[in-house]
Write an enzyme that holds these catalytic residues in place. Structure first.
Site, PDB file in Angstrom:
ATOM      1  N   ASP A 198      29.452  44.387  39.604  1.00  0.00           N
ATOM      2  CA  ASP A 198      29.973  43.024  39.675  1.00  0.00           C
ATOM      3  C   ASP A 198      29.893  42.582  41.139  1.00  0.00           C
ATOM      4  OD1 ASP A 198      30.680  43.942  37.121  1.00  0.00           O
ATOM      5  OD2 ASP A 198      32.458  42.662  37.042  1.00  0.00           O
ATOM      6  N   LYS A 250      29.630  35.581  36.352  1.00  0.00           N
ATOM      7  CA  LYS A 250      31.063  35.855  36.224  1.00  0.00           C
ATOM      8  C   LYS A 250      31.849  34.798  36.988  1.00  0.00           C
ATOM      9  CE  LYS A 250      34.390  39.514  37.481  1.00  0.00           C
ATOM     10  NZ  LYS A 250      34.517  40.900  37.979  1.00  0.00           N
ATOM     11  N   LYS A 298      30.806  36.321  31.994  1.00  0.00           N
ATOM     12  CA  LYS A 298      32.054  37.080  32.049  1.00  0.00           C
ATOM     13  C   LYS A 298      33.122  36.183  32.655  1.00  0.00           C
ATOM     14  CE  LYS A 298      34.342  41.098  34.131  1.00  0.00           C
ATOM     15  NZ  LYS A 298      34.160  42.378  34.878  1.00  0.00           N
TER      16      LYS A 298
END
Length: 233
Positions: free
Chosen positions: A92, A156, A185
């Site tokens: 991430d 994300k 996400k």
């Protein structure tokens, strides 16, 4: 449409700076018990999480350039290499948000190009954190356009450290400006099953949360443990 249980949407997360070994063990044991999609842990604990999770279905995720994103490209590359060596399955990555504010898309392109070369070579999953709560709609769309060209796995919303986390509006905007193969996400401030379900309905296919167990329990209490998922994802 098919139905997927809420636990399989969730990256069970602990990223506070005071995280201890015991915290990681407890998180991983909960991942095993509830069969979450991933355990998202600080880079320091990737190797340990990998050991705790063993051959389970739960992936190990970690963060790069966290939480503010303004680390040098070379530093993010080094973090990425080490995370992969330690056993991370998913990365991430916080983008350089200052570069977005400066409209320096050339810098951001250089950053993602350097990272994607390593990540793709090792066949890992990458989630690009744009910190949507501090960006304008125009900046979010610009990010969608850039990272779509590089074929990232996920966009994300948030780190959870900005003043504003995930919103339904941001997820909808991202979904409208991303190709179908790039997933979303949602993370940051997701503490209830009701909110998680709203975000999924808006287009999120992964939820980052530390309140994961409570979310699953709420879904079971309401006898609505599953959420509809399009076959496109």
């Amino acid at each position: 449409m098919n139905i997927v249980l809420i636990n399989k949407y969730i990256d069970h997360t602990i990223l506070k700076p005071t995280t201890t070994l015991d915290d990681i063990k407890a998180l991983c044991m909960q991942c095993v018990e509830y069969n979450f999609a991933a355990a998202c842990v600080p880079p320091l604990y990737v190797k340990l999480a990998k050991q705790f999770l063993g051959s389970t279905d739960t992936k190990v995720a970690t963060v790069i350039g966290f939480p503010f994103g303004y680390s040098a490209i070379e530093a993010k590359v080094a973090e990425t290499v080490l995370a992969i060596v330690d056993g991370a399955d998913e990365l991430d990555v916080v983008i350089n948000i200052s570069a977005v504010k400066n409209k320096d898309w050339e810098y951001l392109e250089k950053e993602i190009a350097n990272l994607m070369y390593i990540i793709r070579e090792k066949k890992k999953v990458v989630k690009i954190i744009i910190e949507s709560g501090v960006l304008t709609d125009e900046e979010i769309i610009g990010c969608c356009e850039l990272y779509s060209r590089y074929g990232v796995d996920f966009m994300k919303t948030s780190t959870g450290y900005a003043e504003k986390g995930a919103t339904v509006e941001a997820v909808k905007l991202m979904r409208a400006n991303l190709p179908e193969n790039i997933q979303i996400k949602a993370s940051g401030g997701i503490r209830t099953f009701a909110f998680a379900k709203e975000l999924i309905a808006a287009g999120a296919t992964r939820i980052g949360a530390s309140a994961s167990v409570n979310i699953v329990k709420e879904s079971a209490d309401g006898q609505a443990g599953g959420v509809a998922q399009s076959s496109d994802y």
